[in-house]
Design a protein around this motif. Sequence first.
Motif, PDB file in Angstrom:
ATOM      1  N   ARG A 164       0.861  -1.176   0.000  1.00 56.26           N
ATOM      2  CA  ARG A 164       0.000   0.000   0.000  1.00 56.26           C
ATOM      3  C   ARG A 164       0.905   1.235   0.000  1.00 56.26           C
ATOM      4  NH1 ARG A 164      -3.764  -0.849   5.029  1.00 56.26           N
ATOM      5  NH2 ARG A 164      -1.772  -1.520   5.855  1.00 56.26           N
ATOM      6  N   ILE A 165       0.690   2.122  -0.966  1.00 56.30           N
ATOM      7  CA  ILE A 165       1.607   3.256  -1.121  1.00 56.30           C
ATOM      8  C   ILE A 165       0.954   4.621  -0.959  1.00 56.30           C
ATOM      9  CG2 ILE A 165       3.317   2.042  -2.528  1.00 56.30           C
ATOM     10  CD1 ILE A 165       1.937   3.344  -5.015  1.00 56.30           C
ATOM     11  N   ALA A 166      -0.364   4.708  -1.094  1.00 58.46           N
ATOM     12  CA  ALA A 166      -1.037   6.002  -1.010  1.00 58.46           C
ATOM     13  C   ALA A 166      -2.526   5.772  -0.812  1.00 58.46           C
ATOM     14  CB  ALA A 166      -0.786   6.822  -2.278  1.00 58.46           C
ATOM     15  N   GLN A 167      -3.255   6.879  -0.721  1.00 60.07           N
ATOM     16  CA  GLN A 167      -4.709   6.837  -0.631  1.00 60.07           C
ATOM     17  C   GLN A 167      -5.302   7.649  -1.773  1.00 60.07           C
ATOM     18  OE1 GLN A 167      -6.437   7.277   3.461  1.00 60.07           O
ATOM     19  NE2 GLN A 167      -4.415   8.147   3.834  1.00 60.07           N
ATOM     20  N   LEU A 168      -6.458   7.215  -2.244  1.00 61.24           N
ATOM     21  CA  LEU A 168      -7.179   7.928  -3.293  1.00 61.24           C
ATOM     22  C   LEU A 168      -8.507   8.409  -2.727  1.00 61.24           C
ATOM     23  CD1 LEU A 168      -6.711   5.424  -6.267  1.00 61.24           C
ATOM     24  CD2 LEU A 168      -5.208   7.299  -5.560  1.00 61.24           C
ATOM     25  N   VAL A 169      -8.824   9.682  -2.959  1.00 60.93           N
ATOM     26  CA  VAL A 169     -10.092  10.253  -2.504  1.00 60.93           C
ATOM     27  C   VAL A 169     -10.807  10.839  -3.712  1.00 60.93           C
ATOM     28  CG1 VAL A 169     -11.179  12.020  -1.062  1.00 60.93           C
ATOM     29  CG2 VAL A 169      -9.179  10.771  -0.199  1.00 60.93           C
ATOM     30  N   LEU A 170     -12.014  10.326  -3.992  1.00 63.59           N
ATOM     31  CA  LEU A 170     -12.840  10.894  -5.048  1.00 63.59           C
ATOM     32  C   LEU A 170     -13.504  12.154  -4.489  1.00 63.59           C
ATOM     33  CD1 LEU A 170     -14.061  10.495  -7.919  1.00 63.59           C
ATOM     34  CD2 LEU A 170     -15.991   9.402  -6.763  1.00 63.59           C
TER      35      LEU A 170
END
Length: 156
Positions: free
Chosen positions: A117-123
Motif C-alpha cells: 500500500r503506497i497512497a490513498q485515493l479520494v474521489l
Amino acid sequence: MPDAPSAQVPVQIKRLEHGEDLALPSYATEGAAGMDVLAAEAVTIPPGGRHAVATGFAVAIPAGYEIQVRPRSGLALKHGITLPNTPGTIDSDYRGELKVILINHGSEDFPIARGDRIAQLVLAPVTLAGWSEVAELDDTARGAGGFGSTGGHGKL
C-alpha cells in the motif's frame, strides 16, 4: 464491508497487464475517506529520491470529479515517505495509468514491494471558478498580510 452507500459515484477502472493479480483500490474500514492503492512494481527509493510508482490501472473519472492522491500517514511518520505534490490531482479527462509520485525524506533507502500500500485515493467533487475581474477588492482585517501575518509559531 457493509453494503455500499447509495451516494456511491461509479468510476470506471481498467486493469492494466502489470496489475492483473493486484487488488483494486479499496476502503480499509467503513469510515475511511481514502482508498488504499497498491504498487504494481518493486522499486527502492533512496534518501532524497523520487519515483512515479505504477499502480497497474487507469480510470475514467466522471466529469465534475477528481481523484486526489494523498500520502499514507504511517509511511510519512515511520519512514519519511510522502508525495511531493500532495494532494496530487487526477483530472476527469486523464486516461493514462495512475501513478503515485513518492519522495523519500527519510535517511535510509525505502524498498517498495509489488502489492504494498503506497497512497490513498479520494474521489472529490470539483467546483469550477468563474473569474470576475474587478478594479478593487473589498477590505478585510488581514488585508494583504501574507505568510505568518496572523501569528503562529513564535511569530515566525
